[in-house]
Design a protein around this motif. Sequence first.
Motif, mmCIF file in Angstrom:
data_model
loop_
_atom_site.group_PDB
_atom_site.id
_atom_site.type_symbol
_atom_site.label_atom_id
_atom_site.label_comp_id
_atom_site.label_asym_id
_atom_site.label_seq_id
_atom_site.Cartn_x
_atom_site.Cartn_y
_atom_site.Cartn_z
ATOM 1 N N THR A 1 0.822 -1.212 0.000
ATOM 2 C CA THR A 1 0.000 0.000 0.000
ATOM 3 C C THR A 1 0.856 1.263 0.000
ATOM 4 O O THR A 1 0.377 2.333 -0.391
ATOM 5 C CB THR A 1 -0.931 0.015 1.228
ATOM 6 N N GLN A 2 2.115 1.153 0.416
ATOM 7 C CA GLN A 2 2.990 2.318 0.467
ATOM 8 C C GLN A 2 3.983 2.350 -0.687
ATOM 9 O O GLN A 2 4.579 3.389 -0.959
ATOM 10 C CB GLN A 2 3.757 2.335 1.786
ATOM 11 N N ARG B 1 -0.136 10.221 12.728
ATOM 12 C CA ARG B 1 -1.019 9.310 11.987
ATOM 13 C C ARG B 1 -1.896 8.539 12.957
ATOM 14 O O ARG B 1 -1.397 7.818 13.834
ATOM 15 C CB ARG B 1 -0.179 8.338 11.163
ATOM 16 N N PHE C 1 -5.680 3.189 12.166
ATOM 17 C CA PHE C 1 -6.581 2.857 11.049
ATOM 18 C C PHE C 1 -6.810 4.047 10.125
ATOM 19 O O PHE C 1 -7.761 4.048 9.341
ATOM 20 C CB PHE C 1 -7.938 2.333 11.564
ATOM 21 N N GLN D 1 -6.111 5.836 6.907
ATOM 22 C CA GLN D 1 -5.521 5.572 5.610
ATOM 23 C C GLN D 1 -5.453 6.860 4.793
ATOM 24 O O GLN D 1 -6.288 7.752 4.957
ATOM 25 C CB GLN D 1 -6.325 4.518 4.854
ATOM 26 N N SER E 1 -8.633 9.434 2.745
ATOM 27 C CA SER E 1 -9.879 8.861 3.263
ATOM 28 C C SER E 1 -10.442 9.785 4.337
ATOM 29 O O SER E 1 -9.756 10.674 4.844
ATOM 30 C CB SER E 1 -9.638 7.463 3.856
ATOM 31 N N SER F 1 0.161 10.655 3.311
ATOM 32 C CA SER F 1 0.682 10.185 4.594
ATOM 33 C C SER F 1 2.169 9.939 4.512
ATOM 34 O O SER F 1 2.746 9.771 3.429
ATOM 35 C CB SER F 1 -0.029 8.899 5.028
#
Length: 417
Positions: A278-279, A351, A354, A356, A359, A383
């Motif tokens: 995801t990163q 951060r 949960f 993301q 979002s 992020s």
Amino acid sequence: MDIARPELKQRKRRRQYLIGAGVVALITAAGVGLAALGPAMPSVDRSGVLIGTVKRGELLREVRGPGTLVPKEIRWIAAETAARVEHIVVKPGATVQPDTVILELSNPEVDDQLLAAKAAVTAAQSDLAAKRTDLSSKLLDEQSAFAHAKSDYEAARMQAEAEKVVAEKGVIPAVQYKKSLVVLEQLKNRVSIEEQRVGEFRRNIAAQIAAEQARLDQLAATRELRQRQADALHLRAGIAGILQQVPVEEGQQVAVGTNLARVAKPGELMAELRIAETQAKDVALGQPVKVDTRNGIVDGKVLRVDPAVQNGTVQVDVELVGMLPAGARPDLSVDGTIEIERLPDVLYVGRPAFGQPDSEVRLFKADPASGVASRLPVLLGKSSVNLIEIRRGLNVGDQVILSDTSAYDQHDRIRLK
């Protein structure tokens, strides 16, 4: 004598009615008040949650992942023939040179094949030499025939020239001179034929020698192959470095292509990081990297991004450009931080759990004066490892709970104590 007084009974009854009505009114009012207050706010220990403060400034976007140091140059040495491991000469961890023998292998068939290949080359060399001698002898015969024909032609030419003079004077018949001319023409054709025959034989010699030489070259290549296979029974490192693995044992039978040893150059290392899929979408070639070796931080840059995903991570190869600290060695566990980009003048906060990128989440915003935290929607942006951009919902100085608050999903407000 008792006197009946009905008004007293009525007064007492009215008083009871009034008291009952008052009690009912009080109960109703209390119920309405409790309903207006709603459910009681749960209390949360302030020290048990992580509270972050919204700030404005430059946001450094980074991604982080674990990894290991690996040599840039690794050489696996494989078995060139089926063989049996006779002796392990050098153990893993030793420093080796290109000609260092690591394993001693044995295969009697390879030795027999080498002897046969050498004998075949020797025989082919003898055949080639004999062929050259034979063809040279035949070429001399052809050249001799050509020289003889040329000599006969010259003799006939001189005789014809002499007869021409005397035939013109009538000393000899003209028919004799004409016969000499016919013989001269025949000998001329013979000379031409013999000359062509010598040329064709020379070309034939070249073709036959080339065929024999090709056969000899093929046998020589086979001999060299058998020689390499025989030499490979003394397994050598091939490069200077550290012997890392010898995954075989003495007495073990190995097949062709089996990896027998691994040698690496220890001075030239790189990092292989595992970044969450995801990163990894923002990782690009050339981005700066900080590699933590637990004994110092080394600068680097992204060298390669694996296009495949394995176990939820993407492998990123990092070229180390800084000086390696003492103790850096292959297979050392490291942590790498890749700098993606710098966002100037944005709102950001720690951060949340949960949370993301890109979002909308619902966070508890804390009021320091009242000690009450109220839930409100917040739109998140890009992020980093520990920080995230705030696009909407919060202002500079706001305090929000970053810890997991899923246990209070049924409440819009909580009290911090």
